[in-house]
Write a protein that holds these residues in place. Structure first.
Motif, PDB file in Angstrom:
ATOM      1  N   ASP A  54      -3.314  -8.870  11.973  1.00  0.00           N
ATOM      2  CA  ASP A  54      -3.256  -7.446  11.675  1.00  0.00           C
ATOM      3  C   ASP A  54      -4.329  -7.211  10.632  1.00  0.00           C
ATOM      4  N   ILE A  55      -5.477  -6.716  11.048  1.00  0.00           N
ATOM      5  CA  ILE A  55      -6.609  -6.649  10.119  1.00  0.00           C
ATOM      6  C   ILE A  55      -6.348  -5.699   8.958  1.00  0.00           C
ATOM      7  N   PHE A  56      -5.382  -4.801   9.113  1.00  0.00           N
ATOM      8  CA  PHE A  56      -5.096  -3.852   8.041  1.00  0.00           C
ATOM      9  C   PHE A  56      -4.225  -4.467   6.944  1.00  0.00           C
ATOM     10  N   LYS A 185     -10.300   2.897   5.650  1.00  0.00           N
ATOM     11  CA  LYS A 185      -9.209   2.084   6.178  1.00  0.00           C
ATOM     12  C   LYS A 185      -8.047   2.945   6.666  1.00  0.00           C
ATOM     13  N   ASP A 186      -7.605   3.900   5.845  1.00  0.00           N
ATOM     14  CA  ASP A 186      -6.439   4.711   6.198  1.00  0.00           C
ATOM     15  C   ASP A 186      -6.684   5.509   7.479  1.00  0.00           C
ATOM     16  N   GLU A 187      -7.892   6.015   7.635  1.00  0.00           N
ATOM     17  CA  GLU A 187      -8.216   6.816   8.808  1.00  0.00           C
ATOM     18  C   GLU A 187      -8.215   5.963  10.076  1.00  0.00           C
ATOM     19  N   ILE A 188      -8.789   4.770   9.983  1.00  0.00           N
ATOM     20  CA  ILE A 188      -8.836   3.873  11.139  1.00  0.00           C
ATOM     21  C   ILE A 188      -7.440   3.368  11.481  1.00  0.00           C
ATOM     22  N   GLU A 189      -6.667   3.016  10.466  1.00  0.00           N
ATOM     23  CA  GLU A 189      -5.310   2.525  10.690  1.00  0.00           C
ATOM     24  C   GLU A 189      -4.436   3.603  11.326  1.00  0.00           C
ATOM     25  N   ASP A 190      -4.578   4.839  10.853  1.00  0.00           N
ATOM     26  CA  ASP A 190      -3.817   5.952  11.434  1.00  0.00           C
ATOM     27  C   ASP A 190      -4.166   6.135  12.907  1.00  0.00           C
TER      28      ASP A 190
END
Length: 435
Positions: A54-56, A185-190
């Protein structure tokens, strides 16, 4: 109309080239192999044990660790290698090692998303190297491919600034910088964890021609790619959305080349699914046959798949995520596995008699999807460079004819042999169901 079926080996009939033949003749039901919640738990366990990532939720690697993992991927080949038909000289890898730029590793990880499907290599170079001077298809610098919309961690850049060393959920290596957009990060994870998404269930689809935004025009999207869905959008650019799905698609900003998302319309006529497909034997076989005849691509080259990426792309449409390479899928992933090593030929046949069609079969260096038993023969669908066919069913006798398949094909296992002359049934090591 008869006469257009070019059959090169026995026990294959034209009607067998359709998934419905196997589904109907084997009376496959719609029973789930696993529910969505069970699949999510399966994926979570694979992450917890380090089989996939899980890259995040990975740590911010320090430069010493990044140096170590780059060196584990970018390793000098001790065997003879050829580039452009000529044997590689002694200083070849020394020059490549300078391009790794290891003295300038930063203690910073960035997050990115792939904006085009592209290949991942073990060195930051467009060179393709081979075991033989006349080879053209098995580039020994190939690691894998990364699909559009796939997230990654960016750990380092090459000396010339044209390549990035990235980490995905199941692979590491070098990609061309032009194909990855850096974002928050937050935008990509979302985007990646959105519960509203479509997933490509065809071999691949293509975005429509867009005369107003060329960055989202005529882009190929492979099987297993997820795209975040939007609601309540009446018009996108100059198109009404009634007959399509509105999805977000990653591009690079014209201002600073950072990641941004553009709305696109995916026609409902495309082979996509809202949410994952149910995880059952029918869907595994249906999805596999959508790739029938596609050219083989070692590591994902030639805009294609190899044996292991063929299997993992099929399973991704059902939400099942597994390691990249054959050996890791077999030995470094959870799942119900039955070892067939050291079993006699007849014992292996008895096990196949009761094996679930759509089970995954492993031998050294190769993975296949089991189609089942039909008319006393055992069949598989697999992505392969080639194999041998014998006229004798279960003995290594008579002439062995080489089939240069170079693609996804079906094979009768009892008369199919590896390049070292071993029968496929004898060579099976493991039968596995990922759940």
């Amino acid at each position: 109309m008869a006469g257009y079926f070019n059959n090169t080996f026995p026990k294959i009939r034209e009607e067998m080239l359709n998934s419905n033949f196997w589904i109907e003749n084997l009376n496959l039901n719609l029973n789930e192999i696993a529910s969505l919640n069970e699949i999510l738990e399966f994926n979570k366990k694979n992450i917890e044990y380090g089989y996939i990532r899980d890259i995040f939720n990975t740590k911010n690697y320090d430069k010493y660790y990044v140096d170590k993992i780059i060196k584990s991927i970018s390793k000098k080949h001790e065997e003879k290698r050829y580039v452009n038909g000529r044997q590689i000289e002694e200083d070849y890898f020394e020059n490549l090692e300078g391009d790794l730029n290891l003295s300038n590793i930063k203690n910073i990880s960035q997050y990115g998303m792939c904006i085009r499907r592209t290949i991942i290599k073990s060195y930051p170079t467009e060179d393709r190297i081979f075991k033989n001077c006349d080879d053209y298809s098995l580039d020994r610098f190939m690691e894998s491919a990364i699909n559009v919309c796939e997230p990654c961690t960016v750990l380092h850049e090459s000396l010339d600034g044209k390549w990035m060393f990235i980490e995905t959920y199941n692979c590491m290596g070098w990609v061309k910088k032009e194909y990855v957009a850096i974002g928050k990060k937050d935008e990509i994870e979302d985007y990646c964890n959105s519960k509203d998404f479509i997933i490509v269930t065809g071999k691949r689809i293509t975005t429509g021609y867009n005369p107003l935004e060329k960055r989202v025009s005529l882009i190929s999207i492979d099987m297993g790619v997820k795209m975040k869905l939007l609601r309540n959008k009446e018009t996108i650019y100059d198109m009404d959305t009634t007959t399509g799905y509105v999805a977000l698609f990653p591009i690079k900003s014209e201002l600073d080349q950072s990641l941004e998302f553009k709305e696109i319309v995916i026609p409902r006529s495309e082979d996509v699914s809202v949410g994952f497909l149910p995880y059952n034997s029918q869907n595994i076989i249906k999805q596999a046959f959508k790739c029938l005849g596609e050219r083989y691509g070692w590591g994902g080259e030639f805009f294609a798949r190899d044996c292991s990426s063929f299997v993992l792309d099929v399973l991704k449409t059902m939400g099942v995520y597994i390691p990249r390479n054959t050996g890791e899928q077999e030995n470094r992933s959870f799942g119900e596995a039955l070892s067939l090593e050291n079993r006699e030929f007849e014992d292996k046949k008895k096990i196949l008699d009761s094996a679930l069609p759509s089970s995954i079969l492993y031998m050294n260096g190769h993975v296949m999807i089991y189609l089942g038993k039909y008319e006393n023969e055992y069949y598989i669908i697999h992505d392969t460079v080639g194999f041998y066919i014998s006229r004798i069913c279960d003995k290594k006798e008579g002439d062995l004819k080489y089939i240069k398949a170079n693609g996804v094909t079906i094979s009768p296992m009892s008369i199919t042999y590896t390049t070292d002359g071993e029968n496929y049934i004898r060579k099976i090591k493991t039968i596995k169901i990922f759940k």
